[in-house]
Design a protein around this motif. Structure first.
Motif, PDB file in Angstrom:
ATOM      1  N   GLN A   1      94.619 -14.871 -16.007  1.00 49.56           N
ATOM      2  CA  GLN A   1      94.536 -16.657 -15.309  1.00 49.56           C
ATOM      3  C   GLN A   1      93.020 -17.280 -15.374  1.00 49.56           C
ATOM      4  N   GLY A   2      92.283 -16.718 -16.170  1.00 48.99           N
ATOM      5  CA  GLY A   2      90.187 -17.424 -16.085  1.00 48.99           C
ATOM      6  C   GLY A   2      90.574 -18.085 -17.502  1.00 48.99           C
ATOM      7  N   ILE A   3      91.003 -17.193 -18.605  1.00 51.39           N
ATOM      8  CA  ILE A   3      91.365 -18.044 -20.006  1.00 51.39           C
ATOM      9  C   ILE A   3      92.220 -18.878 -20.420  1.00 51.39           C
ATOM     10  N   GLY A   4      93.078 -18.862 -19.646  1.00 56.62           N
ATOM     11  CA  GLY A   4      94.966 -19.181 -19.810  1.00 56.62           C
ATOM     12  C   GLY A   4      95.312 -18.840 -21.289  1.00 56.62           C
ATOM     13  N   ALA A   5      95.245 -17.293 -21.869  1.00 57.67           N
ATOM     14  CA  ALA A   5      95.528 -16.843 -22.555  1.00 57.67           C
ATOM     15  C   ALA A   5      96.066 -15.612 -22.573  1.00 57.67           C
ATOM     16  N   ARG A   6      97.131 -15.258 -23.617  1.00 57.17           N
ATOM     17  CA  ARG A   6      97.542 -13.650 -23.447  1.00 57.17           C
ATOM     18  C   ARG A   6      96.615 -12.514 -23.756  1.00 57.17           C
ATOM     19  N   TRP A   7      95.962 -13.461 -24.532  1.00 53.47           N
ATOM     20  CA  TRP A   7      94.981 -12.149 -25.532  1.00 53.47           C
ATOM     21  C   TRP A   7      93.951 -11.276 -24.844  1.00 53.47           C
ATOM     22  N   PRO A   8      92.894 -12.042 -23.645  1.00 55.01           N
ATOM     23  CA  PRO A   8      92.331 -11.343 -23.261  1.00 55.01           C
ATOM     24  C   PRO A   8      93.098  -9.879 -22.670  1.00 55.01           C
ATOM     25  N   VAL A   9      94.444 -10.976 -22.442  1.00 57.05           N
ATOM     26  CA  VAL A   9      95.326  -9.337 -21.957  1.00 57.05           C
ATOM     27  C   VAL A   9      95.123  -7.595 -22.868  1.00 57.05           C
ATOM     28  N   GLU A  10      95.618  -8.156 -23.855  1.00 54.94           N
ATOM     29  CA  GLU A  10      95.369  -7.929 -25.141  1.00 54.94           C
ATOM     30  C   GLU A  10      94.642  -6.633 -25.119  1.00 54.94           C
ATOM     31  N   LEU A  11      93.147  -7.418 -25.140  1.00 52.45           N
ATOM     32  CA  LEU A  11      92.022  -6.858 -25.944  1.00 52.45           C
ATOM     33  C   LEU A  11      91.596  -6.173 -24.617  1.00 52.45           C
ATOM     34  N   ILE A  12      91.964  -6.007 -23.318  1.00 54.14           N
ATOM     35  CA  ILE A  12      91.569  -5.308 -22.540  1.00 54.14           C
ATOM     36  C   ILE A  12      92.041  -3.727 -22.077  1.00 54.14           C
ATOM     37  N   LEU A  13      93.737  -3.797 -23.231  1.00 54.76           N
ATOM     38  CA  LEU A  13      94.644  -2.537 -22.671  1.00 54.76           C
ATOM     39  C   LEU A  13      94.167  -1.941 -23.976  1.00 54.76           C
ATOM     40  N   PHE A  14      93.695  -2.978 -25.197  1.00 62.00           N
ATOM     41  CA  PHE A  14      93.065  -2.271 -26.217  1.00 62.00           C
ATOM     42  C   PHE A  14      91.770  -0.898 -25.911  1.00 62.00           C
ATOM     43  N   MET A  15      90.891  -1.851 -24.923  1.00 59.20           N
ATOM     44  CA  MET A  15      89.802  -0.939 -24.304  1.00 59.20           C
ATOM     45  C   MET A  15      89.932   0.199 -23.564  1.00 59.20           C
ATOM     46  N   ALA A  16      91.319  -0.042 -22.316  1.00 52.49           N
ATOM     47  CA  ALA A  16      91.871   0.696 -21.828  1.00 52.49           C
ATOM     48  C   ALA A  16      91.956   1.809 -22.635  1.00 52.49           C
ATOM     49  N   PHE A  17      93.015   1.510 -23.557  1.00 51.40           N
ATOM     50  CA  PHE A  17      92.802   2.894 -24.542  1.00 51.40           C
ATOM     51  C   PHE A  17      92.047   4.103 -24.876  1.00 51.40           C
ATOM     52  N   PHE A  18      91.002   3.016 -24.985  1.00 47.39           N
ATOM     53  CA  PHE A  18      89.236   3.847 -25.428  1.00 47.39           C
ATOM     54  C   PHE A  18      89.390   4.515 -24.204  1.00 47.39           C
ATOM     55  N   GLY A  19      89.218   3.712 -23.276  1.00 47.73           N
ATOM     56  CA  GLY A  19      88.652   4.377 -21.529  1.00 47.73           C
ATOM     57  C   GLY A  19      89.446   5.868 -21.719  1.00 47.73           C
TER      58      GLY A  19
END
Length: 453
Positions: A294-312
């Motif tokens: 919502q804040g950035i108005g793009a889908r790519w941050p979601v992919e980055l966050i999920l990638f981060m979540a995978f490592f977490g």
């Protein structure tokens, strides 16, 4: 203390003991402890955190929890220098309490670590299904109204077997994997915090509390023990330090893991609440990803966050898995349960039978599905606080220096309060009937294993 320290060595190191590989350094201890502490709660449960305290209430709850736990961390640092035993809380309490008290203290602490393993095994399917909705197909059955899907179940089983194999092959392999996952997680966290600062607005923080300030902070503080459980995992690997490892470095690793963990959680809450109106995120799955989208108005941050979540997820699963196996191994070695669990692999020098045992338990818990997620947080919080209380109380009894007794007394008070907040009905957010049942099942399992030995 000379006489007491002699007793420590006798209790901690019985004759004819096989030893684990000694390969860990300071950075390995930090990675294992931080990884045990930080998984995917900041993604999967962010809406729950904000619903408890609002942005400022949640941040203050985690920050206050970290400060209050510093005396507890100090006590663990002192204990591990005097008694480097993988049994940790069970070994510490054995110095001053009857065997039965020592046994169930360690057994409750094992719950705090082990219960995270099926949690993460379930969470990997939940996260993957956000990217690939087709994984939410072929429902097999339901638990508490939550369906269990076959593709997500298979994914959780595969990850569990992968990490089991990793740990079976050696602590060095596990620690190297942990460092890679931790480094990737922290790097992406810094990037996301930067995006939030550049694109967010202070107005999104309001209202800063979800209820009154006191209640908001209290409701968050109740779950802090679960999410900060991990700094005290370092003593579980005390027997695996390199021969030249300095004893005071244990305390340094504990403090570093606790400090970075608190900063990560508080920073995650701040970044989410700053980039999007937090009230719009309540009741939303993956509120963290939604906020950045919502804040950035793009889908790519979601992919980055999920990638981060995978490592977490990987580092948290691996850290708790490793800590659980060491405790189970120590119980077998001390003959508290069947001695087979105290077996050390002749080639890899790992607690091989304990690893198999935790693997089987994780796979069993995995079949409970999404219904496992939030209740696990509550039970794990109580178990952690109980273990911390017992470790601090034991140290207060054996320690004679007044200055250290004062610090230990603070640790006793803090851990006891955190424990009582979960079990006394007078506190909001206390145990429900389902959580008492889960706690009772674990206690009954402890009784069965002790009798079976």
């Amino acid at each position: 203390m000379a006489r007491t320290e002699k007793l420590y060595r006798i209790v901690a190191h019985p004759a004819a003991m096989t030893t684990l590989a000694r390969k860990l350094r300071l950075v390995d201890y930090f990675a294992l402890a931080f990884g045990t502490m930080v998984g995917v709660g900041w993604l999967v449960l962010m809406d729950d955190w904000l619903g408890r305290g609002g942005p400022l209430g949640s941040i203050l709850g985690f920050a206050l929890g970290g400060v209050l736990l510093l005396p507890v961390g100090y006590v663990y640092g002192q204990w591990v220098q005097r008694l480097p035993d993988a049994a940790s809380e069970a070994a510490y309490t054995a110095q001053v309490f009857p065997p039965l008290v020592s046994y169930f203290t360690g057994w409750m602490m094992l719950l705090a670590y082990f219960i995270v393993c099926p949690w993460e095994a379930v969470a990997v399917g939940k996260i993957a299904a956000y990217i690939l909705p087709s994984l939410n197909s072929l429902p097999l059955y339901s638990v508490a109204g939550q369906p269990v899907f076959l593709p997500r179940l298979i994914l959780g089983i595969a990850l569990t077997l992968f990490l089991a194999t990793l740990n079976y092959r050696g602590i060095r392999v596990s620690a190297n994997f942990q460092k890679i996952a931790t480094s990737a997680l922290l790097l992406i966290f810094v990037l996301l915090a930067g995006f939030s600062g550049a694109r967010g607005a202070a107005a999104n923080f309001h209202p800063v509390f979800h209820a009154t300030p006191f209640v908001s902070i209290l409701l968050t503080l109740q779950i802090v023990p679960y999410f900060l459980t991990g700094f005290e995992s370092i003593p579980k690997y005390a027997e695996e330090a390199q021969p030249d490892f300095r004893e005071k470095s244990y305390t340094k690793a504990i403090g570093l893991a606790l400090g970075v963990g608190v900063f990560f959680y508080a920073g995650s809450i701040a970044a989410v609440a700053y980039i999007a109106p937090w009230e719009s995120l309540l009741g939303r799955r993956f509120a963290t990803a939604i906020a950045f989208e919502q804040g950035i108005g793009a889908r790519w941050p979601v992919e980055l966050i999920l990638f981060m979540a995978f490592f977490g997820l990987l580092q948290c699963f691996n850290g708790n898995f490793a800590a659980s196996t060491r405790l189970l191994f120590a119980y077998g070695r001390r003959r508290s349960i069947h001695t087979g669990f105290g077996t050390v692999h002749q080639v890899f020098q790992t607690p091989s039978v304990a690893i198999v045992g935790i693997t089987v338990g994780t796979l069993a818990g995995l079949f409970l599905g999404d219904a496992l997620l939030v209740p696990v947080t509550e039970v794990g919080s109580m178990a952690s606080a109980l273990g911390w209380f017992a470790a601090c109380l034991s140290f207060w009894i054996v320690e004679r220096r007044m200055s250290m007794r004062i610090v230990t007394g603070v640790g006793i008070a803090v851990s006891l309060l955190l424990f009582l907040m979960k079990v006394l009905p007078a506190f909001p957010g206390h145990f429900s009937h389902a959580e008492w049942i889960a706690f009772g099942i674990w206690a009954a399992l402890g009784v069965i294993l002790r009798v079976w030995r």
